[in-house]
Design an enzyme around this catalytic site. Structure first.
Site, PDB file in Angstrom:
ATOM      1  N   LYS A  81       0.794  -1.223   0.000  1.00 44.25           N
ATOM      2  CA  LYS A  81       0.000   0.000   0.000  1.00 44.25           C
ATOM      3  C   LYS A  81       0.832   1.282   0.000  1.00 44.25           C
ATOM      4  CE  LYS A  81      -4.048  -2.180   1.999  1.00 44.25           C
ATOM      5  NZ  LYS A  81      -5.195  -2.049   2.916  1.00 44.25           N
ATOM      6  N   ASP A 138     -10.026   2.240   2.075  1.00 46.77           N
ATOM      7  CA  ASP A 138      -9.950   1.669   3.427  1.00 46.77           C
ATOM      8  C   ASP A 138     -10.427   2.698   4.453  1.00 46.77           C
ATOM      9  OD1 ASP A 138      -8.874  -0.800   2.679  1.00 46.77           O
ATOM     10  OD2 ASP A 138      -6.824  -0.064   2.794  1.00 46.77           O
ATOM     11  N   GLY A 147      -0.221  -2.089  14.881  1.00 44.02           N
ATOM     12  CA  GLY A 147       0.260  -2.075  13.504  1.00 44.02           C
ATOM     13  C   GLY A 147       0.609  -0.666  13.070  1.00 44.02           C
ATOM     14  N   GLY A 166       1.444  -0.127   9.336  1.00 45.45           N
ATOM     15  CA  GLY A 166       1.540  -0.157   7.880  1.00 45.45           C
ATOM     16  C   GLY A 166       0.483   0.700   7.206  1.00 45.45           C
ATOM     17  N   GLY A 167       0.229   0.408   5.927  1.00 50.41           N
ATOM     18  CA  GLY A 167      -0.704   1.206   5.149  1.00 50.41           C
ATOM     19  C   GLY A 167      -2.116   1.198   5.702  1.00 50.41           C
ATOM     20  N   MET A 168      -2.596   0.013   6.127  1.00 48.13           N
ATOM     21  CA  MET A 168      -3.944  -0.063   6.674  1.00 48.13           C
ATOM     22  C   MET A 168      -4.026   0.653   8.015  1.00 48.13           C
ATOM     23  SD  MET A 168      -6.896  -1.196   5.904  1.00 48.13           S
ATOM     24  CE  MET A 168      -8.499  -1.601   6.621  1.00 48.13           C
TER      25      MET A 168
END
Length: 272
Positions: free
Chosen positions: A69, A105, A128, A130-132
């Site tokens: 992402k 998202d 987390g 990351g991208g999400m």
């Protein structure tokens, strides 16, 4: 679905561990709406070549999943505000060879927090970075949540994400808890090394008020199962997948299906 033919429009997804969620959802809607389109999931061996293929072959749409992402940002021509604001991409639309990146998202997270009436006064643990996680943390901030802690082993990424939105970072849970738990890591994802693992310890789940797992496959992750068993309200990754996929479908086709058509596609997706 129409027989494969030269005029068929192709959309794809790129993921390290592809599922059939998007494939079933999109193709079911194509069939319901009598569109001469087809959708196929791929696990690319070379991301740069895959995106070049999207451009060169005239592939209309491309969904982007973990772990690509952020990596695709350098490979597109334009960033829609939905992606630019959080430096994360989950959707690419190809218009005559020009690739525009979006992020649906964020829309899914925002809608689910609202429809589930999660109080913004809740304390939140987001695991987390990351991208999400970027989409999730941005949606939390914009919804009005103030007491948010980002848990990430990667200090640079975790500190940067938390700091961008005025939240806290810590490397590990260390026995803490919160009202709302959100997992945005691959822990619990089918096919992964931690497919059977709990994203949060049982005692943390027991102390929470709401549990949210963005992992969509399986729909009932170990975290969701443990939360249900503990009597906690849950928000699932399958719900995220439906909303973000619907918004992708609209971006690709220009058509917004009816609520009944979306429900039928969602039921078909989950029946796999």
């Amino acid at each position: 679905m129409p027989i494969l033919n030269k005029d068929m429009t192709l959309c794809i997804s790129l993921s390290a561990r592809p599922s059939n969620n998007g494939t079933r959802f999109h193709n079911h809607l194509y069939e319901q709406l009598d569109l001469n389109w087809i959708y196929k999931a791929f696990a690319p061996t070379n991301l740069e070549q895959a995106i070049a293929g999207v451009r060169g072959l005239g592939i209309r749409g491309c969904a982007i999943s973990m772990p690509y992402k952020e990596d695709v940002i350098a490979l597109v021509d334009e960033m829609d505000p939905s992606a630019k604001a959080i430096d994360s991409v989950n959707t690419i639309v190809n218009t005559d060879g020009r690739l525009t990146a979006y992020n649906t998202d964020y829309t899914a997270i925002e809608q689910l927090l609202a429809t589930n009436k999660v109080p913004t006064s809740h304390s939140v643990l987001v695991q987390g970075a990351g991208g999400m996680a970027k989409a999730t943390v941005a949606a939390l901030r914009d919804a009005g949540f103030a007491d948010v802690t980002v848990i990430a082993r990667n200090e640079a990424a975790g500190r940067a994400l938390a700091g961008q939105y005025g939240f806290r970072w810590q490397a590990a849970l260390d026995g803490g808890t919160a009202d709302l738990l959100i997992n945005v890591t691959p822990i619990g994802m089918a096919g992964g090394a931690e497919a059977d693992a709990l994203a949060f310890p049982q005692e943390t789940i027991d102390a929470a008020r709401v549990v949210f797992d963005v992992v969509a496959l399986p729909a009932e992750t170990p975290l969701i199962k443990a939360a249900r068993a503990a009597g906690k309200p849950v928000i699932t990754g399958a719900e995220v997948a439906t909303i973000q996929a619907l918004e992708q479908f609209v971006l690709y086709t220009g058509v917004r299906p009816t609520a009944e058509q979306v429900r039928a596609a969602e039921e078909f997706m989950r029946a796999q």
